[in-house]
Design a protein around this motif. Structure first.
Motif, PDB file in Angstrom:
ATOM      1  N   LEU A  51      83.642  33.928  45.974  1.00 40.48           N
ATOM      2  CA  LEU A  51      83.180  34.379  44.573  1.00 40.48           C
ATOM      3  C   LEU A  51      83.430  35.755  44.011  1.00 40.48           C
ATOM      4  N   ARG A  52      84.086  36.538  44.681  1.00 44.61           N
ATOM      5  CA  ARG A  52      84.552  37.859  44.135  1.00 44.61           C
ATOM      6  C   ARG A  52      83.349  38.647  43.489  1.00 44.61           C
ATOM      7  N   ILE A  53      82.417  38.504  44.342  1.00 46.38           N
ATOM      8  CA  ILE A  53      81.107  39.608  43.863  1.00 46.38           C
ATOM      9  C   ILE A  53      80.783  40.350  45.010  1.00 46.38           C
ATOM     10  N   PRO A  54      80.105  41.483  44.752  1.00 47.02           N
ATOM     11  CA  PRO A  54      79.569  42.445  45.683  1.00 47.02           C
ATOM     12  C   PRO A  54      78.525  41.822  46.539  1.00 47.02           C
TER      13      PRO A  54
ATOM     14  N   THR B  50      76.067  28.565  43.100  1.00 50.27           N
ATOM     15  CA  THR B  50      76.559  29.117  41.798  1.00 50.27           C
ATOM     16  C   THR B  50      75.661  28.654  41.021  1.00 50.27           C
ATOM     17  N   ARG B  51      75.239  27.470  40.999  1.00 54.01           N
ATOM     18  CA  ARG B  51      74.282  27.330  40.111  1.00 54.01           C
ATOM     19  C   ARG B  51      72.972  27.828  40.042  1.00 54.01           C
ATOM     20  N   MET B  52      72.638  28.099  41.315  1.00 49.23           N
ATOM     21  CA  MET B  52      71.134  28.781  41.438  1.00 49.23           C
ATOM     22  C   MET B  52      71.278  30.285  41.120  1.00 49.23           C
ATOM     23  N   LEU B  53      72.531  30.866  41.143  1.00 47.61           N
ATOM     24  CA  LEU B  53      72.704  32.180  40.857  1.00 47.61           C
ATOM     25  C   LEU B  53      72.670  32.426  39.293  1.00 47.61           C
TER      26      LEU B  53
ATOM     27  N   ALA C  96      69.226  32.236  37.848  1.00 48.89           N
ATOM     28  CA  ALA C  96      68.533  33.499  38.170  1.00 48.89           C
ATOM     29  C   ALA C  96      69.129  34.609  37.215  1.00 48.89           C
ATOM     30  N   GLY C  97      70.181  34.193  36.489  1.00 51.45           N
ATOM     31  CA  GLY C  97      70.637  35.523  35.557  1.00 51.45           C
ATOM     32  C   GLY C  97      71.653  35.984  36.066  1.00 51.45           C
ATOM     33  N   TYR C  98      72.331  35.809  37.341  1.00 53.44           N
ATOM     34  CA  TYR C  98      73.189  36.591  37.787  1.00 53.44           C
ATOM     35  C   TYR C  98      74.650  36.276  37.194  1.00 53.44           C
ATOM     36  N   PRO C  99      75.455  37.416  36.477  1.00 58.27           N
ATOM     37  CA  PRO C  99      76.342  37.360  35.751  1.00 58.27           C
ATOM     38  C   PRO C  99      77.693  36.971  36.546  1.00 58.27           C
TER      39      PRO C  99
END
Length: 212
Positions: free
Chosen positions: A32-35, A197-200, A203-206
């Protein structure tokens, strides 16, 4: 990525913590290339008497997320903690990680020519609200009816002794499988990314926004 939870990243996004020691889940989340950070949850993963495979997977996924969230320091910035657990089952029996070559061979012998269900449970806990979102993604796998020599050769080549069901679908283990039926292709590997990814996003994660 860091090895233990500390604080939210400077981008302003909530910290993302994977509550798992599994290298397979870590590698999937890296797609997902996210920290994110990782933390090992200290929980008892023994199934409860009479517990269904789905219930076991869901309970343990949520417990892992709660255990890591509870270990965060007081006053820590908002974090989304991801817990995941997988339970394989056929003939009403739960199938865990074999741990040894002998037990892995017994698992594959029992499952050849059979359909096996893999329950890949996912839990995302928001430390700001205490709310937890959980889901069970079910994958149906049909194993090929292969001779003992082929099963033994596979196990010696890939040593999948830390995998429920003793077969790595992302590697040579795909040769053991006749068919895979699932709504989420990464669920069988251990972390359902479509569900995550749907859950993130909920939850408002960009996930797909450029951060300054």
């Amino acid at each position: 990525m860091q090895d233990s939870p500390s604080q939210a990243p400077r981008t302003g996004r909530p910290a993302l913590i994977l509550a798992s020691s599994s290298r397979y889940r870590r590698e999937l989340l890296e797609r997902l290339r996210i920290p994110f950070e990782t933390a090992v949850p200290a929980i008892d993963e023994t199934p409860h008497p009479g517990e269904t495979p789905e219930a076991t997977a869901l309970r343990l996924a949520a417990a892992k997320a709660r255990a890591v969230a509870a270990a965060l320091p007081a006053g820590a910035s908002r974090a989304l903690v991801i817990g995941s657990d997988q339970v394989a089952t056929f003939d009403g029996r739960q199938i865990g990680k074999p741990g040894t070559h002998e037990r892995a061979l017994e698992q594959l012998q029992a499952m050849r020519g059979r359909d096996v269900l893999f329950h890949s449970a996912l839990s995302v806990l928001d430390t700001a609200t205490g709310q937890t979102d959980t889901v069970d993604v079910v994958t149906k796998v049909r194993f090929r009816d292969l001779p003992d020599a082929a099963l033994d050769a596979y196990l010696r080549a890939e040593t999948p002794y830390d995998c429920a069901g003793s077969a790595k679908a992302e590697g040579l283990g795909i040769a053991l499988l006749e068919a895979i039926e699932s709504d989420d292709p990464t669920a069988l590997i251990g972390l359902p990314l479509i569900a995550l990814t749907r859950m993130l996003l909920a939850a408002g994660y960009p996930l797909l926004e450029t951060q300054a």
